[in-house]
Every structure is written in structure tokens, then in C-alpha cells.
Design an enzyme around this catalytic site. Structure first.
Site, mmCIF file in Angstrom:
data_model
loop_
_atom_site.group_PDB
_atom_site.id
_atom_site.type_symbol
_atom_site.label_atom_id
_atom_site.label_comp_id
_atom_site.label_asym_id
_atom_site.label_seq_id
_atom_site.Cartn_x
_atom_site.Cartn_y
_atom_site.Cartn_z
ATOM 1 N N HIS A 102 3.147 -6.834 4.492
ATOM 2 C CA HIS A 102 1.742 -6.532 4.775
ATOM 3 C C HIS A 102 1.398 -6.864 6.222
ATOM 4 C CE1 HIS A 102 0.345 -5.810 0.590
ATOM 5 N NE2 HIS A 102 1.376 -6.598 0.290
ATOM 6 N N GLU A 145 -1.860 0.138 8.036
ATOM 7 C CA GLU A 145 -0.992 -0.885 7.468
ATOM 8 C C GLU A 145 0.118 -0.251 6.632
ATOM 9 O OE1 GLU A 145 -1.272 -4.789 4.498
ATOM 10 O OE2 GLU A 145 -3.040 -3.563 4.872
ATOM 11 N N GLU A 156 2.231 -11.553 5.667
ATOM 12 C CA GLU A 156 1.255 -10.875 6.529
ATOM 13 C C GLU A 156 1.790 -11.030 7.948
ATOM 14 O OE1 GLU A 156 -1.321 -9.193 5.569
ATOM 15 O OE2 GLU A 156 -1.953 -9.949 3.599
ATOM 16 N N HIS A 166 0.836 -1.200 0.000
ATOM 17 C CA HIS A 166 0.000 0.000 0.000
ATOM 18 C C HIS A 166 0.878 1.262 0.000
ATOM 19 C CE1 HIS A 166 -3.015 -3.039 0.710
ATOM 20 N NE2 HIS A 166 -2.334 -3.427 1.775
#
Length: 308
Positions: free
Chosen positions: A185, A129, A267, A92
Site C-alpha cells: 500500500h 495507489e 504503507e 486495491h
């Protein structure tokens, strides 16, 4: 200003009876001086050789070191990643939320069309995030560069102000001919879902995507990262993805589908779970996360170099 007192009284005239003493002292002075010279030259405690050397020879660099000599750098063993290229993809972008039209445009990821990028998730307290991934990316870059790697980030949170698109993220790794690439992430699953997991590329051959050449090497990279991340952080593998293995295989992620170099996603935890969120928002834990990922990458690249 003058001062007068007993110690400054004018000297009195010498009396003749003291003359023999004066003569004796005069005779002793040359001998005393000679003894002092000998003592200073050869008899001083601590060794006369050192004293004479210091006096006779000014300090200079050792004769074997030339003017153009260089201080030796770290040995090859101290730079295990020298000559290696690692691409870090911070998931992101902190500015994505300001550019909804740009990030919502569809791009072809081989198996289907998908949004260019998303805003990502956040903790319930608002720690995003995008901030998390960029922070860990900076820490990871420092660790890898210290070991000799050339490190490239897909973005650094400022330029561009959004994205880049998932297609561009994959292209950056491909263009760099990265020896390893990793996308960072944190998840946004329900409360109670805890732990981390590493996402591996599925075997995809569709459209512009062909992961077949990198499936095996990406799995090895993912397994090394999963092992070292768990060891360094003390975190458990996900209790909701991967059946306790800490590994998940997917074919719907453009960053993996379009990669031509070994690449995985991680993650690092679930931002929506209060226990995981406490870790993800801790600077000291994020340093451990970066360390664990770094060790996994080093292990992978060493194995590749040795043919293992």
C-alpha cells in the site's frame, strides 16, 4: 582476353651451360621436401602434440559427460527460498473505480463489517495507489522467484476487473499455505506526514477471525521488512504513525484479521506528501522498495527455517 607483356614472353630455350645447376637443384628437392615433412610433423613451433591431436581427433564432449547428463543448476544456497510460498497482495485494483457497487458491498472481517475494497488514494498529480502497488508487486515477484520462491498474487490488475474483496485476499494466502504474505500500500495522509510503516495484526479472536496463532510470526516478519526496507530505500519510518518505530498494530483490517498465515501490510510512503510522492513515482525508487521488502522476507523465512 589475352594479355601480353614482358612477364608473359615465351620461354627461351635453355642453354647447355646451365645443365649442372638444374641437376644440383633436382638433387636438393627431395631433401628439402623431407625436411619440410619432418618440420611439419614434429618441429613446428607451438608443439607438435597439439597439432597431431587436433588433426587425428575431432572435437567431442568429455568422456565423463553422458548423453543424458544435465548442466548443474544453481546450488541450494543460491535459492534460499526454494520450497517456500509467498503471497503478494497488491492493495486495491486499478479497475475498482469503475465498480463502485461491487466494492462497496459489506463483508465480515471478524471484528466488524467493512467495505469489500476501496479505490485507494493517489498523488496530487493523479498517480494512483493501485498502479503503484501493482508495479511494486511485479518487481517483488521477480526478485523472490529468482531466489526460488513460489509466488502468488491476489490479483494481477486484470482479472477480476475489480477487487478482490479483502476477505478473498486473505483466503488466497490461507489456501496457498503461504510461508509469508504481504499486502502492499501507500498512504493518503496530509502533506507533511512522511515515511513508511509496517502494519502488524493485533491479537483478534472474534467471529471468523483468529489471529492468535500468527501474531508472533507476523511481528517477526514485519520487523524484518521494516529493517530492510529502511536500509535499502533510505526512507525514514513514519513521522505520524508508530512513534518512530515504523511499526503499527491494528485489528480493523480484514486482510490481517482473517489471515491464518504470517502476514503484514506495508504503507510505503504518503502519496499526498510532495516529497514522498516524488519517491513513489520514481521507477528506480520502486525497485529499491521491492528489493527492501524482498530482503526482509528472505531474512524472515531463513530465520523460520533455522528456528530463529
Amino acid at each position: 582476353m589475352s594479355y601480353s607483356g614482358p612477364e608473359f614472353d615465351p620461354p627461351q630455350q635453355r642453354r647447355p651451360r646451365r645443365a649442372p645447376l638444374a641437376v644440383g637443384l633436382a638433387a636438393l628437392v627431395p631433401g628439402a621436401l623431407l625436411g619440410w615433412v619432418v618440420y611439419e610433423g614434429v618441429g613446428r613451433p607451438g608443439g607438435s602434440d597439439a597439432a597431431r591431436t587436433d588433426a587425428a581427433t575431432p572435437w567431442s564432449a568429455p568422456a565423463s559427460v553422458g548423453d543424458d547428463a544435465k548442466v548443474p543448476g544453481p546450488s541450494a544456497s543460491a535459492l534460499p527460498l526454494k520450497g517456500k510460498v509467498v503471497v503478494i497482495d497488491p492493495g486495491h485494483n486499478p479497475g475498482n473505480f469503475r465498480h463502485p457497487s461491487e466494492i462497496n458491498q459489506k463483508v465480515n472481517i471478524g471484528t466488524n463489517w467493512k467495505e469489500c475494497d476501496t479505490t485507494g488514494t493517489s498523488t496530487n498529480a493523479g498517480y494512483t495507489e493501485a498502479r503503484f502497488t501493482l508495479d511494486v508487486a511485479h518487481r517483488l515477484r521477480t526478485l523472490l522467484e529468482r531466489q526460488g520462491a513460489t509466488v502468488k498474487l491476489t490479483h494481477d490488475g486484470d482479472r477480476p476487473a475489480w477487487g478482490p474483496c479483502v476477505t478473498k485476499r486473505a483466503q488466497i494466502g490461507n489456501d496457498a499455505h503461504a510461508d509469508a504474505a504481504i499486502s502492499l500500500h501507500a498512504d493518503g495522509a496530509p502533506e507533511g506526514d512522511r515515511g513508511f510503516h509496517v502494519i502488524l495484526p493485533a491479537s483478534v479472536h472474534s467471529g471468523g477471525a483468529d489471529t492468535r496463532p500468527i501474531v508472533a510470526s507476523s511481528r517477526t516478519l514485519g520487523e524484518r521488512v521494516e529493517k530492510d526496507f529502511a536500509k535499502v530505500t533510505g526512507s525514514a519510518p513514519s513521522n505520524y504513525v508508530g512513534n518512530g518505530t515504523g511499526l503499527d498494530v491494528r485489528k480493523d483490517l480484514g486482510g490481517l484479521n482473517l489471515s491464518t498465515v504470517p502476514k503484514v501490510f506495508i504503507e510505503c510512503g504518503n502519496m499526498r506528501d510532495s516529497t514522498d510522492a516524488a519517491l513513489l513515482t520514481s521507477g528506480s525508487w520502486r525497485q529499491k522498495a521491492a528489493q527492501g521488502i524482498s530482503e526482509g522476507i528472505v531474512s524472515f523465512l531463513r530465520g523460520q527455517a533455522s528456528g530463529g
